[in-house]
Structure formats: structure tokens, C-alpha cells
Design a protein around this motif. Structure first.
Motif, PDB file in Angstrom:
ATOM      1  N   LYS A 486      -2.483   5.531   7.930  1.00 12.93           N
ATOM      2  CA  LYS A 486      -1.971   6.077   6.828  1.00 12.93           C
ATOM      3  C   LYS A 486      -0.500   5.935   6.344  1.00 12.93           C
ATOM      4  O   LYS A 486       0.074   6.567   7.159  1.00 12.93           O
ATOM      5  CB  LYS A 486      -2.862   7.139   6.391  1.00 12.93           C
ATOM      6  CG  LYS A 486      -2.451   7.998   5.250  1.00 12.93           C
ATOM      7  CD  LYS A 486      -3.154   9.343   4.822  1.00 12.93           C
ATOM      8  CE  LYS A 486      -2.669   9.929   3.594  1.00 12.93           C
ATOM      9  NZ  LYS A 486      -3.544  11.391   3.452  1.00 12.93           N
ATOM     10  N   TRP A 487      -0.138   5.464   5.371  1.00 13.69           N
ATOM     11  CA  TRP A 487       1.412   5.411   5.075  1.00 13.69           C
ATOM     12  C   TRP A 487       1.767   6.194   3.849  1.00 13.69           C
ATOM     13  O   TRP A 487       1.100   6.433   2.752  1.00 13.69           O
ATOM     14  CB  TRP A 487       1.654   4.181   4.682  1.00 13.69           C
ATOM     15  CG  TRP A 487       1.316   3.042   5.833  1.00 13.69           C
ATOM     16  CD1 TRP A 487       0.123   2.205   5.981  1.00 13.69           C
ATOM     17  CD2 TRP A 487       2.095   2.745   6.970  1.00 13.69           C
ATOM     18  NE1 TRP A 487       0.094   1.549   7.201  1.00 13.69           N
ATOM     19  CE2 TRP A 487       1.319   1.852   7.683  1.00 13.69           C
ATOM     20  CE3 TRP A 487       3.476   3.113   7.442  1.00 13.69           C
ATOM     21  CZ2 TRP A 487       1.896   1.292   9.017  1.00 13.69           C
ATOM     22  CZ3 TRP A 487       3.870   2.350   8.550  1.00 13.69           C
ATOM     23  CH2 TRP A 487       3.157   1.506   9.215  1.00 13.69           C
ATOM     24  N   THR A 488       2.827   7.086   4.139  1.00 10.05           N
ATOM     25  CA  THR A 488       3.330   8.054   2.938  1.00 10.05           C
ATOM     26  C   THR A 488       4.729   7.641   2.936  1.00 10.05           C
ATOM     27  O   THR A 488       5.519   8.108   3.886  1.00 10.05           O
ATOM     28  CB  THR A 488       3.050   9.438   3.484  1.00 10.05           C
ATOM     29  OG1 THR A 488       1.486   9.513   3.688  1.00 10.05           O
ATOM     30  CG2 THR A 488       3.580  10.225   2.277  1.00 10.05           C
ATOM     31  N   GLN A 490       3.321   4.694   0.227  1.00 10.51           N
ATOM     32  CA  GLN A 490       2.505   3.455   0.664  1.00 10.51           C
ATOM     33  C   GLN A 490       3.472   2.145   0.635  1.00 10.51           C
ATOM     34  O   GLN A 490       2.958   1.220   1.411  1.00 10.51           O
ATOM     35  CB  GLN A 490       1.242   3.110  -0.373  1.00 10.51           C
ATOM     36  CG  GLN A 490       0.460   1.961  -0.120  1.00 10.51           C
ATOM     37  CD  GLN A 490      -0.482   2.093   0.944  1.00 10.51           C
ATOM     38  OE1 GLN A 490      -0.534   3.160   1.493  1.00 10.51           O
ATOM     39  NE2 GLN A 490      -0.935   0.817   1.575  1.00 10.51           N
ATOM     40  N   THR A 491       4.430   2.318   0.244  1.00 13.84           N
ATOM     41  CA  THR A 491       5.482   1.192   0.022  1.00 13.84           C
ATOM     42  C   THR A 491       6.002   1.053   1.674  1.00 13.84           C
ATOM     43  O   THR A 491       6.234  -0.090   2.225  1.00 13.84           O
ATOM     44  CB  THR A 491       6.818   1.548  -0.404  1.00 13.84           C
ATOM     45  OG1 THR A 491       7.080   2.869  -0.198  1.00 13.84           O
ATOM     46  CG2 THR A 491       6.547   1.292  -1.930  1.00 13.84           C
ATOM     47  N   ARG A 493       3.981   0.800   4.449  1.00 11.09           N
ATOM     48  CA  ARG A 493       2.927  -0.321   4.811  1.00 11.09           C
ATOM     49  C   ARG A 493       3.574  -1.723   4.503  1.00 11.09           C
ATOM     50  O   ARG A 493       3.573  -2.366   5.335  1.00 11.09           O
ATOM     51  CB  ARG A 493       1.663   0.016   4.496  1.00 11.09           C
ATOM     52  CG  ARG A 493       0.534  -1.063   4.548  1.00 11.09           C
ATOM     53  CD  ARG A 493       0.486  -2.090   3.494  1.00 11.09           C
ATOM     54  NE  ARG A 493      -0.517  -3.121   3.701  1.00 11.09           N
ATOM     55  CZ  ARG A 493      -0.265  -4.343   3.604  1.00 11.09           C
ATOM     56  NH1 ARG A 493       0.926  -4.993   2.606  1.00 11.09           N
ATOM     57  NH2 ARG A 493      -0.991  -5.485   3.997  1.00 11.09           N
ATOM     58  N   ASN A 494       4.011  -1.800   3.209  1.00  9.13           N
ATOM     59  CA  ASN A 494       4.337  -3.300   2.819  1.00  9.13           C
ATOM     60  C   ASN A 494       5.583  -4.048   3.598  1.00  9.13           C
ATOM     61  O   ASN A 494       5.546  -4.869   3.821  1.00  9.13           O
ATOM     62  CB  ASN A 494       4.529  -3.284   1.091  1.00  9.13           C
ATOM     63  CG  ASN A 494       3.394  -2.617   0.382  1.00  9.13           C
ATOM     64  OD1 ASN A 494       2.229  -3.078   1.044  1.00  9.13           O
ATOM     65  ND2 ASN A 494       3.621  -2.311  -0.736  1.00  9.13           N
TER      66      ASN A 494
END
Length: 975
Positions: A486-488, A490-491, A493-494
Motif C-alpha cells: 500500500k503506497w501513501t 499513491q504517486t 507506487r508510480n
């Protein structure tokens, strides 16, 4: 009015707040006392004991480097981690936090070398084990300093037993993790260009590279056509006058001696141009013919100070048929070094955005060039040595230096440019200011250099039986990013996905001394592609790991170590020991194994709930940890990743010592205290870059003072409160029930906010509640009851019950953020020897406190109150009255529901007036209104009667009771 000069002084009959909690916090002086107290109480270990059986929450600490005092970015990072650890603990988890340090690597080694140079010592004459021990002592000293600096920020954790990458067990595990690459087939030795620091004499990882503005030489170089081939026979005719040249452009003249090909873009339009006019300063020959990309011809010709006529188009087929000569072919003194053909090759990386549309290709000095070389069998060169100089026997340029030891440009570029001019191959030259790679440690420029290094192949299927998430390192990493983490925000992750999707193999080796060695042996005299080149033996690996566990990695460098490891298993004379050290990013990337997996306070599954670092760690620790774990564990070592921005000054400028705009955490602590620094973090949006400066800190300190005032009110009015006073919520006045409703709402929001790591949202909600709902509303109204009601009155008891409820929630909800202040508040009320707010959980809040109908009713009441208080403020401003108790306004209410709500209450008490009249009559034109509150108007009227000498309310009954000058309520309270 009756003369009041003879009335008794009733001040001592009031129940005024009693507290020793000071309004002035004195944080810089007092915070160390609480730190000492927590250490004495063993708060962290007590929490571990009390949390046994709870679900663990593991925030794995990204290790800072042990080589200097903390900067504001360190403070931001560690405070955020502390917010999370403390809040997760108080939410009911077993939140363990093991701080750690990165100890190996070039920055420390560089410092020791500087000390040696200053003392006139030669590093190479010092035994490597002795040198490594110097590095270890240096790291130990800074770990102790940084540990105290982190603790001063109020950071909780296992400070008496942190993890260090230089601990013997850590070094053993790092070596063992490396040997897993040896055994699963991903390790190989290759000769390819890597980012190289001539100053530090080592390869660097991408995360160790930063980009700065740099002025480079730019040159346009002619490669003469040596053979046209049958497809380009017409071109040879059109160029028969003087011969045709292909012109390349480069910003690294020093790479020209290593050229082995020229690449063109198959889809680019090219033309043959003949020099028709020489402008002032031109060095070119009239009639010279060159091939250029049409889109770039004008800029190239302008640089050469010539005009030219376009003779015709040159096709991709014609270009592919050409064979070029190296510009130094047959140059006097070259001794045949460059007497070879240079092929023309198609390349997708070639564009017509800059240069000439042709790319000079040196496979030993660039990744694109290397890939082209692999596809077409181009030879590698070994002209550049580790110090950035040409090999001594290289004709024309032997010994010339590209980058000098001080990081400044050497003579290699100029030497090459001069020889090109002498050879008649220099079409044009210039200078270019552009972004260029530098070492983040030495700040010196870098070069791409071909050298034998050790790599982890990220696209080779692994022989490890852990293919659940893919068979290669890259496949496992990409699936982990997409499916397991889970990415916090979400950017993140990209960003990491794109980096890993495009990255080359991992360069693992460094040509340095201070680190964990590459614990492997190679067959003496064998080549990397030979069968059995690497010794792969689990029994040997086990011996190495055991030796490291007992003696540390220094044992690798002791005499006879290879013989002892291979004794009875292999012929020691048949193998050579590798002495490169591992990239320190492999060290920190391995921490999941010796911290999360091996420690008793690690993660049950060896996977952290959270990694938290700055956005730069997408190419650093997040990245290396992902690759390393995917290679040895089969998946990412974390379930979640949280990233924060960088710290900037108040103007939004990046902080730097040269600009003088840095702010040291200790300076903030000395002036304001650590809680103010922590509050700055809580009030900021950490997902973006954060600004900090004197004015910003003043604003933070002002918010702190307002909040502290609210807490002081609570403490003062809870003096002597006990359970016997407590009132059940159902028996409380509506105002108290409304406060409980707000607490129930906040309980949901606070828990949700902390769970989502939204500290800015949590603090803003609590701050607004404390200053607006409480100080400016509830406390303002209930001061009268708290001070003037009889101590046993139901209303006062209900208010005190609510204050107690507020106390327990505000102190615990704010404890993860304001660790020192909430401890001060808690101990001011519960001065027990072993008490601490940090041993508490967030209190459970009954769901039945939520009362939406009541909340809607009081929303209307508060709106009406706003109109009344605004109307009275005008009278106070105009000095018509001195206080709201002198008023008895008439309130016109249009809405029936609002009228019913106001009539059900003592609205005069709510508005802090001595009396109030409610009417449904039409609102007079002269009535005061607020545009945003429809249907309510206020006509000011003075209160009638005399002022009570005890509560200051004005009432007609004052003076008619047994106690002189009192109202009925106060007379009753006096008994």
C-alpha cells in the motif's frame, strides 16, 4: 443603583480554578527532565510487556548514516515515525520501534582518509583491518551523538539496543544474503560501463548520484567516410571533391579515443551539405561536405561559422552502407591505435532534438553505447583507469586526467580537442551549461567507465523455488509494487514502478575498504563465462557466516582466511578471494533479514507494516530493499510505504549552508523546545515539501500557547474531582450531552486519522475543537457554573464530569504529537511516581454518546448565539457596555424549530447575558443581523436590576436576599 461599597467581598466564596500547571511552558529547560523520567521508568519496555498478545505493528526504521549532526530533514523523518509508533500503540497495537544506523561505506571511509591526509599519512601503508577499525570507531562515535539528538526530540524506541549494519550478526547476515545471490544464480561478474567517481575511485549506485549545473566542452567532430559501399555509390560521386564526413556532437570529448561506432536514427531525415561560405573565425575548408540531420543542420553550421548548400537527401539505407574512419586514424604519433573501421549503426536512442542527428558511440562509457555494442559485437576499451586518467601507454593521451583528485577538470578534454583540430576533424567547438551527474558525497563530477564489476541480474530466472510472485527479481518487484504494497501517497507506487521497470542490473561491488566484502571465491585463471568460475558451495558459505558471526567481517581480510574456509572442501590454491565490498545500499536493503526476521522484537512474518522515508528513497532504500528482498525472500519486505517531502526555508528555497538558510533542530529546541518542532511537523502537509523558518515557528508557538491555555483551564477546574461527583450522561444538561456527542465524533475521526497517518488532519480537528468548541464556546458558557454554582450542584458536577472526560481524551489523543506537554498535563493531575500518559491507550468512547438530533439542534443554537454575540460586540466596541452581562437583548427568530430550541434552554446563559427575550415578531429594520445567518435579528437592550456582587449578573432580585448584593443563585450557593 444601590451603593455597593459596604458589600462583602465574595471572591473567596467562588470555586476558582486551582492548578500549578504554568502558562509558560519552559519547554527547553523542562523537556530533559521528562526524558530522564521515561528512561528511569523504562516506558518503552513496559509498553512491550503490557502489549504482549496484541497484534504487532512494525515500522522499520530506515537507517540514517552515522557521520554528522542531525539536520531538519532527520528531525522531520524521525518525528513522523514517532507519531506513527505512539499512535498505533495507543490504538491498541504492539507498536515496536527499533532505531538503526547505516555504518559502512564511502562517507566514513572518506572522512578517515581526510584525517590521514591532514596528518601526512598514507592510507595504503596502513593495514586494511586497522583502517576498518578506524572507520568503526568513527561510526560508533557518531551513533552515540545522533542517538542523544534523536532522543532529545522525544522519539520513543529501543534506544539501548538499536540495530547497526556493522554489528557482527548484521555483517554475517548481509554476507549470507549476498551468498544467496551466489547460490540462486543471479550473481555474475561483467565488464560494462558504470557510474564511476574518479575522486573516490569507486563505482556508485544511482542513489549515490545527484545532478548539478556543470559547464562542459561541446565538440562537433568529423568522421571521414572510408567506404561508401554499393548502396551509397552515388554519395561517393557527389562527394568526390574532398570526401564526405559524418559529423557527431558530444559533451564528453575525452570519450573520442574510445569511439567504436557512430549511430544514426532510421526515421530521421538527413542531408548532404557542402560548405559554400566561410564566416569570420571559421576554421573549416571551403567545399567540405558533411552529412547532418536536416533539423539540426542550421545549428551545427552556425557553430562552425559557415554557410552551406544542401546537395541532396541521404537515406537510412545509404547511411547503413557507410564505413567511417576514426578521426585519429593515421595521426602522427598514434602508432596505429585508431587505424580501424568505424561502422554506422541504426539506433532507436538517436534523436534530432540536439547535436547533429548522429551519436558517437563508445561502448565502454555509456549504457546506450554498451547496449549497442552488445547487439553488434563492438569491442570494449580499457583506456581509463580508476583515478580518471588515461592508461600511461595510450598514444597521444597517456596519463592525461579527466577529473583531478580535487574534483576539478583535468587536461584530457583539452588534449583531445587539440588533437582533433590537428587532425582536421574538429568541425566546431563550444561550451554548454547543463545538468551533470556528481557524487553526492565528494560533490565531484562523475564519468561512465567500463570496469569489471559484480552484478545481480534482475531478469534472470532464479534457482530458489520462491516463484510465487515471479521468477526474476524484476518480476517479483513489479508484482510486489502492484499487488502487495500500500503506497501513501499513491504517486510513490508510480515512481518506484517506473524506476524498477527500466533499471539495469544492480551493480553490487565497490572498490573500497569499509564495508561487507563480497564473500565469494572465483576459479583462478578462469573467465566469468567459464563453467565453475564461481565457487558455489553451501558448506563454504556456512563457514563464512559462522566466522562473521564470531569475528565480524574484518576476518575476511586476515591471513589464511581463504585456506581455512576451503580446507577439506576445495583446493585453496585453485581459487582467488574477492576483495571488493558490497554497495552500502545492499547493506541497508538487507536490514529486513537481521532486524525484521532475526530479532525477537521483529515482525512475525519478517515483513514490516511500514517503511517511511523521504521521496528520494524511491531510488534509495525503498528501491534497494525491494530488489534485495525480492532476490532473497521472494517479495517486498514491507506491506506499506509512506513518503514525505523535503524541508525548505520560508521562501520555498532548498536549504543549504552556502545560502545560510539552514535550521538546525537543536537551535529550534534551544529556543522553543522539541514539542514546538513536533507541532510544526503535525501542522504541515508532509506529503509535499515543508517550509520552516522563524516566522513559521512563531505561528506554531502561538498555536501551542492557545492549546496550552485550553489544557490549563481543564486542569484548574478539575482540582479535587473524584468519582463521587460523576454524573451519568443521561442526567446531564443538553450542553454537556452535546460535548459528549462531539467527543464521540472526534473519537471516530482521530482513530481514522491516525490509522491513515493523517497527522495534520488529526491535529487540526483537535485544535479547532479545543479552541473553538471548548475555549470559545463551552468553557466560556460554563465558567459561570463552575465558579459560582454551589459545589454540589447538578450542573456543576455534570460540567466537571465532562471536563474529566475531555481531559482523558485530549491528553491521550495529543500525546503522540506533543509528547512532553501531554506528560506535563498528565502528571499535573496524576503526580504518581510511575505514572505516564504514554502508558495509556486511547479511551474507548461509548457509541451512544453520538446524538445527531441533539447536534442538529445545537448547530442552530450556536448560529443564533453568533448573531447575539456579534451584536453585543458592537456595543462593547462603541463602549455602550463593558461586558455582555450588562445586556438583555431581544432576539427575533423567524424559524419555529429554532425558536422552540432556544426556548427549551436558558439562552441567556448560552449568550452570557443577564437576560434575553425571544420573540417571533417580524425582525425590525434596525435589528442587527449576520448575512450568513438567515432569520435572526437582535435588538440591544440593557439588563434591568443590580449587579450581583458575586457572579456579576444583573437581575431585579439582587439585594432582596439574606446575603447582601447577591442574586438568588448566589445567595443559595452561600447557604
Amino acid at each position: 443603583m444601590t451603593d455597593t461599597t459596604d458589600y462583602p467581598d465574595y471572591k473567596d466564596t467562588l470555586t476558582l480554578p486551582q492548578t500549578e500547571f504554568p502558562m509558560r511552558a519552559g519547554l527547553p529547560a523542562r523537556e530533559p527532565e521528562w526524558l530522564a523520567r521515561w528512561e528511569r521508568l523504562g516506558v518503552y519496555d513496559r509498553l512491550r510487556a503490557s502489549a504482549e498478545g496484541r497484534k504487532p505493528f512494525i515500522l522499520h526504521d530506515g537507517p540514517p548514516y552515522a557521520n554528522g549532526h542531525l539536520h531538519i530533514g532527520h528531525a522531520l523523518n524521525k518525528v513522523l515515525k514517532d507519531f506513527i509508533t505512539r499512535s498505533q500503540q495507543m490504538l491498541g497495537r504492539d507498536a515496536r520501534y527499533v532505531p538503526g544506523w547505516d555504518c559502512h561505506g564511502l562517507p566514513i571511509e572518506w572522512k578517515i582518509e581526510e584525517q590521514y591526509r591532514a596528518a601526512g599519512l598514507d592510507k595504503d601503508k596502513v593495514g586494511i583491518v586497522d583502517f576498518r577499525q578506524e572507520c568503526r570507531r568513527f561510526a560508533e562515535g557518531w551513533i552515540d551523538i545522533q542517538r542523544e539528538e534523536f532522543k532529545r526530540l522525544g522519539i520513543t524506541g529501543k534506544w539501548d539496543d538499536p540495530y547497526l549494519t556493522m554489528d557482527y550478526h548484521a555483517e554475517a547476515v548481509i554476507a549470507d544474503e549476498f551468498m544467496k545471490l551466489l547460490m540462486n544464480g543471479s550473481l555474475y561478474q561483467g565488464s560494462k560501463p558504470v557510474m564511476w567517481s574518479p575522486v573516490e575511485k569507486t563505482a556508485l549506485a544511482e542513489a549515490e548520484v545527484e545532478y548539478h549545473e556543470h559547464t562542459s566542452h561541446t565538440i562537433w567532430v568529423k568522421f571521414p567516410v572510408a567506404d561508401y559501399g554499393p548502396q551509397a555509390s552515388d554519395l561517393s560521386i557527389s562527394g568526390k571533391k574532398m570526401g564526405v564526413s559524418v559529423v557527431i556532437w558530444t559533451t564528453t570529448p575525452w570519450t573520442i579515443p574510445q569511439n567504436r561506432a557512430v549511430c544514426f536514427g532510421p526515421d530521421i531525415e538527413y542531408g548532404l551539405y557542402e560548405v559554400s561560405e566561410l564566416l569570420d573565425g571559421a576554421k573549416e575548408d571551403l567545399g567540405a561536405q558533411v552529412i547532418l540531420a536536416d533539423a539540426l543542420a542550421e545549428s551545427a553550421l552556425s557553430a562552425a561559422k559557415v554557410n552551406a548548400t544542401r546537395l541532396r537527401t541521404v537515406s537510412a539505407e545509404e547511411l547503413a552502407a557507410l564505413t567511417l574512419a576514426h578521426p585519429f586514424r593515421s595521426v602522427q604519433g598514434a602508432t596505429g591505435e585508431w587505424d580501424f573501421d568505424v561502422p554506422m549503426l541504426p539506433g532507436d536512442h538517436v534523436t534530432d532534438e540536439a547535436g547533429t542527428g548522429f551519436v558517437h558511440t563508445a561502448p565502454s562509457h555509456g549504457d546506450d553505447d554498451y547496449q549497442i555494442g552488445l547487439r553488434h559485437g563492438l569491442p570494449m576499451t580499457y583506456n581509463v583507469l580508476e583515478d580518471g586518467s588515461y592508461r600511461a601507454d595510450l598514444p597521444l593521451f597517456g596519463g592525461e586526467v579527466i577529473v583531478k583528485p580535487d574534483g576539478k577538470e583535468g587536461g584530457a578534454n583539452v588534449a583531445v580537442i587539440k588533437q582533433l583540430a590537428y587532425a582536421g576533424a574538429l568541425f566546431a567547438k563550444g561550451k554548454l551549461r547543463h545538468s551533470y551527474p556528481h557524487s553526492w558525497r565528494s560533490k565531484a563530477p562523475l564519468i561512465y567507465r567500463n570496469t569489471a564489476q559484480w552484478f545481480a541480474a534482475i531478469d534472470k530466472p532464479l534457482e530458489d523455488g520462491m516463484g510465487t510472485h515471479g521468477d526474476t527479481i524484476r518480476a517479483r518487484a513489479l508484482e510486489s509494487i502492484d499487488q502487495l504494497v500500500k503506497w501513501t501517497p499513491q504517486t510513490g507506487r508510480n515512481r518506484l514502478y517506473s524506476m524498477i521497470e527500466a533499471r539495469p542490473d544492480w551493480v553490487l561491488s565497490r572498490q573500497r575498504a569499509w564495508g561487507v566484502p563480497l564473500t565469494c571465491f572465483v576459479k583462478t585463471g578462469a573467465k566469468p563465462d567459464d563453467e565453475g568460475f564461481l565457487l558455489r558451495d553451501a558448506a563454504v558459505n556456512a563457514r563464512i557466516k559462522a566466522a562473521f558471526e564470531e569475528h565480524g567481517a574484518d576476518i575476511w581480510y586476515t591471513d589464511g582466511f581463504k585456506d581455512r574456509m576451503l580446507d577439506g572442501l576445495h583446493d585453496p590454491g585453485a581459487y582467488t578471494q574477492v576483495f571488493d565490498v558490497l554497495d552500502v545500499w545492499f547493506d541497508s536493503g538487507s536490514t529486513h533479514a537481521f532486524v525484521l526476521r532475526d530479532r525477537d522484537d521483529g515482525a512475525p512474518d519478517g515483513i514490516a507494516d511500514l517503511y517511511l522515508e523521504g521521496t528520494d528513497q524511491h531510488r534509495g532504500w525503498f528501491h534497494s530493499s525491494m530488489l534485495q528482498a525480492c532476490a532473497t525472500k521472494g517479495r517486498a519486505p514491507y506491506h506499506g510505504v509512506l513518503t514525505h517531502g523535503f524541508t525548505l526555508d520560508e521562501k520555498g528555497m532548498k536549504m543549504s549552508k552556502s545560502l545560510g538558510n539552514t535550521i538546525a533542530p537543536q537551535a529550534v529546541i534551544d529556543e522553543y523546545g522539541a514539542d514546538i518542532l513536533r507541532l510544526w511537523v503535525a501542522q504541515s502537509d508532509y506529503t509535499a515539501d515543508l517550509r520552516i523558518g522563524k516566522e513559521i515557528l512563531k505561528g506554531v508557538a502561538d498555536s501551542y500557547r492557545r492549546l496550552r491555555n485550553t489544557l490549563r483551564f481543564l486542569l484548574g477546574n478539575l482540582d479535587g474531582f473524584n468519582d463521587a461527583e460523576r454524573v451519568n450522561p443521561a442526567d446531564m444538561p443538553e450542553l454537556e450531552q452535546w460535548v459528549l456527542h462531539r467527543l464521540a465524533e472526534l473519537d471516530i475521526e482521530v482513530r481514522k486519522g491516525y490509522a491513515a497517518y493523517d497527522f495534520q488532519g488529526v491535529f487540526q480537528k483537535l485544535f479547532t475543537f479545543a479552541t473553538t468548541d471548548l475555549s470559545a464556546f463551552y468553557f466560556d458558557i460554563r465558567k459561570d457554573a463552575l465558579y459560582c454554582d454551589a459545589q454540589g450542584s447538578q450542573r456543576r458536577r455534570a460540567a466537571r464530569t465532562v471536563l474529566d472526560t475531555l481531559f482523558h481524551r485530549l491528553t491521550t489523543w495529543l500525546a503522540p504529537i506533543l509528547v512532553f506537554t501531554m506528560e506535563d498535563v498528565w502528571l499535573s493531575r496524576f503526580p504518581c511516581e510511575d505514572a505516564s500518559v504514554h502508558l495509556q491507550d486511547f479511551p474507548d468512547t461509548p457509541a451512544d454518546w453520538l446524538n445527531m438530533p441533539l447536534a442538529q439542534k445545537w448547530a442552530g443554537v450556536r448560529q443564533a448565539r453568533r448573531v447575539v454575540t456579534a451584536a453585543l460586540e458592537i456595543q462593547r466596541r462603541d463602549k455602550v457596555i463593558g461586558a455582555s452581562l450588562e445586556a438583555a437583548p431581544v432576539v427575533h427568530v423567524r424559524d419555529e424549530q429554532v425558536m422552540a430550541a432556544l426556548k427549551s434552554l436558558d439562552f441567556a446563559d448560552i449568550c452570557i447575558t443577564s437576560d434575553i427575550s425571544l420573540t417571533a415578531d417580524p425582525i425590525p429594520a434596525e435589528a442587527f443581523r449576520l448575512p450568513e445567518v438567515q432569520g435572526i435579528g437582535v435588538i440591544f437592550e440593557r439588563a434591568e436590576g443590580q449587579k450581583c456582587q458575586r457572579c456579576w449578573k444583573i437581575s431585579p432580585d439582587v439585594g432582596t436576599h439574606s446575603h447582601p448584593g447577591t442574586c438568588a443563585r448566589c445567595n443559595s450557593a452561600l447557604g
